[in-house]
Design a protein around this motif. Structure first.
Motif, PDB file in Angstrom:
ATOM      1  N   SER A 244      -0.134  50.555  65.496  1.00  0.00           N
ATOM      2  CA  SER A 244      -0.461  50.406  66.914  1.00  0.00           C
ATOM      3  C   SER A 244       0.273  49.218  67.517  1.00  0.00           C
ATOM      4  CB  SER A 244      -1.971  50.212  67.073  1.00  0.00           C
ATOM      5  OG  SER A 244      -2.284  49.709  68.348  1.00  0.00           O
ATOM      6  N   ALA A 245       1.075  49.474  68.554  1.00  0.00           N
ATOM      7  CA  ALA A 245       1.810  48.390  69.217  1.00  0.00           C
ATOM      8  C   ALA A 245       0.849  47.417  69.893  1.00  0.00           C
ATOM      9  CB  ALA A 245       2.781  48.981  70.235  1.00  0.00           C
ATOM     10  N   LYS A 246      -0.281  47.938  70.390  1.00  0.00           N
ATOM     11  CA  LYS A 246      -1.258  47.068  71.048  1.00  0.00           C
ATOM     12  C   LYS A 246      -1.870  46.100  70.048  1.00  0.00           C
ATOM     13  CE  LYS A 246      -2.465  50.138  74.844  1.00  0.00           C
ATOM     14  NZ  LYS A 246      -1.865  49.238  75.866  1.00  0.00           N
ATOM     15  N   TRP A 247      -2.145  46.583  68.847  1.00  0.00           N
ATOM     16  CA  TRP A 247      -2.706  45.679  67.840  1.00  0.00           C
ATOM     17  C   TRP A 247      -1.683  44.616  67.451  1.00  0.00           C
ATOM     18  CZ3 TRP A 247      -1.259  44.394  62.844  1.00  0.00           C
ATOM     19  CH2 TRP A 247      -2.172  43.597  62.137  1.00  0.00           C
ATOM     20  N   LYS A 248      -0.422  45.001  67.282  1.00  0.00           N
ATOM     21  CA  LYS A 248       0.619  44.031  66.916  1.00  0.00           C
ATOM     22  C   LYS A 248       0.828  43.003  68.026  1.00  0.00           C
ATOM     23  CE  LYS A 248       3.904  46.976  65.808  1.00  0.00           C
ATOM     24  NZ  LYS A 248       5.198  47.495  65.290  1.00  0.00           N
ATOM     25  N   THR A 249       0.828  43.450  69.275  1.00  0.00           N
ATOM     26  CA  THR A 249       0.976  42.520  70.408  1.00  0.00           C
ATOM     27  C   THR A 249      -0.186  41.554  70.474  1.00  0.00           C
ATOM     28  OG1 THR A 249       2.210  44.169  71.681  1.00  0.00           O
ATOM     29  CG2 THR A 249       1.190  42.367  72.907  1.00  0.00           C
ATOM     30  N   GLN A 250      -1.404  42.078  70.279  1.00  0.00           N
ATOM     31  CA  GLN A 250      -2.592  41.223  70.311  1.00  0.00           C
ATOM     32  C   GLN A 250      -2.545  40.183  69.202  1.00  0.00           C
ATOM     33  OE1 GLN A 250      -5.281  41.347  67.992  1.00  0.00           O
ATOM     34  NE2 GLN A 250      -6.714  40.069  69.131  1.00  0.00           N
ATOM     35  N   LEU A 251      -2.058  40.569  68.019  1.00  0.00           N
ATOM     36  CA  LEU A 251      -1.940  39.643  66.896  1.00  0.00           C
ATOM     37  C   LEU A 251      -0.940  38.541  67.213  1.00  0.00           C
ATOM     38  CD1 LEU A 251      -2.589  38.864  63.942  1.00  0.00           C
ATOM     39  CD2 LEU A 251      -0.745  40.418  63.233  1.00  0.00           C
ATOM     40  N   GLU A 252       0.182  38.903  67.817  1.00  0.00           N
ATOM     41  CA  GLU A 252       1.201  37.912  68.184  1.00  0.00           C
ATOM     42  C   GLU A 252       0.663  36.935  69.221  1.00  0.00           C
ATOM     43  OE1 GLU A 252       4.462  40.235  69.500  1.00  0.00           O
ATOM     44  OE2 GLU A 252       4.996  40.970  67.486  1.00  0.00           O
ATOM     45  N   GLU A 253      -0.082  37.427  70.187  1.00  0.00           N
ATOM     46  CA  GLU A 253      -0.637  36.554  71.227  1.00  0.00           C
ATOM     47  C   GLU A 253      -1.679  35.611  70.653  1.00  0.00           C
ATOM     48  OE1 GLU A 253      -2.118  39.263  74.093  1.00  0.00           O
ATOM     49  OE2 GLU A 253      -0.149  39.695  74.972  1.00  0.00           O
ATOM     50  N   ARG A 254      -2.469  36.101  69.709  1.00  0.00           N
ATOM     51  CA  ARG A 254      -3.513  35.267  69.111  1.00  0.00           C
ATOM     52  C   ARG A 254      -2.927  34.273  68.119  1.00  0.00           C
ATOM     53  NH1 ARG A 254      -7.307  39.187  67.003  1.00  0.00           N
ATOM     54  NH2 ARG A 254      -6.017  39.198  65.138  1.00  0.00           N
ATOM     55  N   GLY A 255      -1.843  34.674  67.462  1.00  0.00           N
ATOM     56  CA  GLY A 255      -1.153  33.780  66.542  1.00  0.00           C
ATOM     57  C   GLY A 255      -1.757  33.708  65.159  1.00  0.00           C
ATOM     58  N   ARG A 256      -2.831  34.405  64.923  1.00  0.00           N
ATOM     59  CA  ARG A 256      -3.449  34.401  63.591  1.00  0.00           C
ATOM     60  C   ARG A 256      -4.361  35.624  63.471  1.00  0.00           C
ATOM     61  NH1 ARG A 256      -8.764  32.859  63.933  1.00  0.00           N
ATOM     62  NH2 ARG A 256      -9.415  31.954  65.909  1.00  0.00           N
ATOM     63  N   ARG A 257      -4.608  36.011  62.225  1.00  0.00           N
ATOM     64  CA  ARG A 257      -5.535  37.111  61.974  1.00  0.00           C
ATOM     65  C   ARG A 257      -6.966  36.577  62.020  1.00  0.00           C
ATOM     66  NH1 ARG A 257      -2.656  41.472  59.596  1.00  0.00           N
ATOM     67  NH2 ARG A 257      -0.542  40.872  58.974  1.00  0.00           N
ATOM     68  N   SER A 258      -7.890  37.421  62.422  1.00  0.00           N
ATOM     69  CA  SER A 258      -9.290  36.989  62.464  1.00  0.00           C
ATOM     70  C   SER A 258     -10.199  38.165  62.137  1.00  0.00           C
ATOM     71  CB  SER A 258      -9.654  36.434  63.849  1.00  0.00           C
ATOM     72  OG  SER A 258      -9.573  37.452  64.833  1.00  0.00           O
ATOM     73  N   ILE A 259     -11.408  37.846  61.686  1.00  0.00           N
ATOM     74  CA  ILE A 259     -12.421  38.851  61.400  1.00  0.00           C
ATOM     75  C   ILE A 259     -13.468  38.757  62.511  1.00  0.00           C
ATOM     76  CG2 ILE A 259     -14.175  39.624  59.763  1.00  0.00           C
ATOM     77  CD1 ILE A 259     -12.513  38.404  57.539  1.00  0.00           C
ATOM     78  N   PRO A 260     -13.520  39.770  63.402  1.00  0.00           N
ATOM     79  CA  PRO A 260     -14.267  39.624  64.668  1.00  0.00           C
ATOM     80  C   PRO A 260     -15.729  40.035  64.601  1.00  0.00           C
ATOM     81  CG  PRO A 260     -13.048  41.659  64.688  1.00  0.00           C
ATOM     82  CD  PRO A 260     -12.769  41.017  63.349  1.00  0.00           C
ATOM     83  N   ILE A 261     -16.466  39.536  63.609  1.00  0.00           N
ATOM     84  CA  ILE A 261     -17.865  39.950  63.490  1.00  0.00           C
ATOM     85  C   ILE A 261     -18.674  39.529  64.716  1.00  0.00           C
ATOM     86  CG2 ILE A 261     -19.980  39.723  62.141  1.00  0.00           C
ATOM     87  CD1 ILE A 261     -18.271  39.280  59.669  1.00  0.00           C
TER      88      ILE A 261
END
Length: 412
Positions: free
Chosen positions: A197-214
């Motif tokens: 998903s391009a949206k997921w990749k873009t969101q990851l780049e904007e956030r700059g790190r992976r996270s677990i969104p519980i």
């Protein structure tokens, strides 16, 4: 030049969306196929392992509850690791435990294997649906939702075909050996042909790190979306699952219909469900998600008296088709995209997987138990099915208007 680039981009987007629709739709169909096979072999399980019906049927309930855990954990993984890898892993996971179902040498082992299978089933939906919605252009998102959701009815029909074709000669264990093969092939197709998903990749780049969104399920503006999505899923399952669970039993217990008539009626129900999902998804792109669900709920209410008149061949045929069209189909057609459009990309897999399978656990497992338990006090199974489907249809129609319309929105 810019027009050419834009055209190529649009073409690539459509192609990726179609590939995702094929891959995710088939994954859901073959997932549902295995889930449905169990309903065909409950009698065999009772005989082979010397257990009563309540324990044998409990295997299916345990699988359904395990889907909630899989939807939550798989959703977390999808938001952290990415949709594609998590989807492929979940398909391989449930395929392995589908295969092991056939190798189960005792009832306890079978029970454990089916719980582990349910985790994979929940994780598959948690990643496949957001991935499809994120890759599909907004104007076709409703249609894609309906086509994907129709996979469950296709899965039931596939299960019936496997049962008809191989059960007599090979036995019930072999059905699970056969059923795991197409799901693995779909996983390989997704691996080679469907992009992340391009949206997921873009969101990851904007956030700059992976996270677990519980915690984000109840923060960052998602609280009402989480509550509403969980309840809309519960009510939609409450509309559909009493029909899926008990309609064949009702037909058999009446004593008036041959096995062929029962089978043909259930096939008609699911064919109507496929049509209802596809048409309902398309309609939701025209009039909106809320009105599609609401109109389908009202029509299901009007058809719910079917179960009291199954001895009339004409009424049974006509209203089996209509209730399949609106309850198995229409009510569900827009729900995958409706839920996806109310969560942001960073929490979409977790939100979709958790709320959908919360509905499955309560609406899909608990509501049928209530329907069967009240049957003796309300005049029989036909009456309890009528009352439960009618009440759930009213509630889903009302509840859908407590959320904003999401048709055409840009996924955040």
């Amino acid at each position: 030049m810019s027009a050419i680039i834009e055209t190529k981009t649009g073409t690539a987007s459509r192609q990726n969306g179609i590939k995702a629709m094929v891959g995710v739709g088939l994954a859901w169909a073959f997932d549902a196929m295995d889930f449905s096979i169990l309903t065909f072999v409950l009698v065999d399980i009772m005989k082979d392992y010397n257990v009563p019906l309540t324990l044998a049927a409990g295997v299916s309930s345990a699988t359904t509850f395990a889907r909630l855990g899989g939807g939550f954990l798989g959703g977390l993984l999808g938001d952290y690791w990415g949709r594609k890898a998590s989807l492929i892993l979940s398909i391989f996971w449930f395929s392995v435990f589908e295969l092991l179902t056939g190798f189960s040498i005792g009832f306890t082992l079978l029970y454990l294997v089916r719980i582990l299978y349910g985790i994979g089933m929940g994780a598959m939906y948690a990643n496949g649906t957001p991935m499809l919605m994120e890759l599909m252009p907004a104007k076709w998102r409703g249609l894609a939702s309906g086509i994907m959701q129709s996979g469950f009815s296709f899965g039931y029909i596939f299960a019936a075909l496997i049962y008809r074709g191989w059960y007599t000669d090979l036995g019930w264990h072999a059905m699970f050996y056969i059923a795991c093969i197409p799901a693995v092939l779909v996983a390989l197709f997704i691996w080679w042909q469907v992009p992340e998903s391009a949206k997921w990749k873009t969101q990851l780049e904007e956030r700059g790190r992976r996270s677990i969104p519980i915690s984000q399920l109840f923060t960052s503006g998602h609280t009402w979306s989480t509550v509403h999505a969980g309840i809309i899923s519960l009510l939609a399952f409450a509309v559909t699952y009493p029909i899926n669970t008990f309609y064949a039993t009702l037909l058999k217990s009446s004593g008036h219909f041959s096995a062929g008539t029962v089978a043909d009626t259930i096939i008609l129900l699911n064919v109507a469900g496929i049509i209802g999902n596809v048409v309902g998804g398309w309609v939701s792109d025209l009039i909106g998600r809320k009105w599609t669900i609401a109109i389908s709920g009202i029509c299901t209410l009007l058809c719910s008296f079917l179960f009291l008149h199954i001895d009339n061949n004409t009424l049974r045929t006509v209203f089996t088709f209509l209730i399949g069209l609106f309850s198995i189909g229409g009510v569900w057609a827009a729900i995958p995209t409706y839920i996806a459009e109310h969560f942001s990309t960073g929490v979409r897999s977790t939100g979709q997987g958790t709320t959908y399978h919360f509905g499955a656990a309560l609406g899909g497992a608990v509501v049928p138990l209530i329907v069967s338990s009240i049957a003796p006090s309300v005049g029989g199974l036909a009456s309890s099915m009528t009352y439960s489907v009618a009440i759930a249809s009213v509630l889903v129609t009302i509840w859908v208007f407590f959320w904003r319309e999401s048709k055409g929105t840009t996924l955040e």
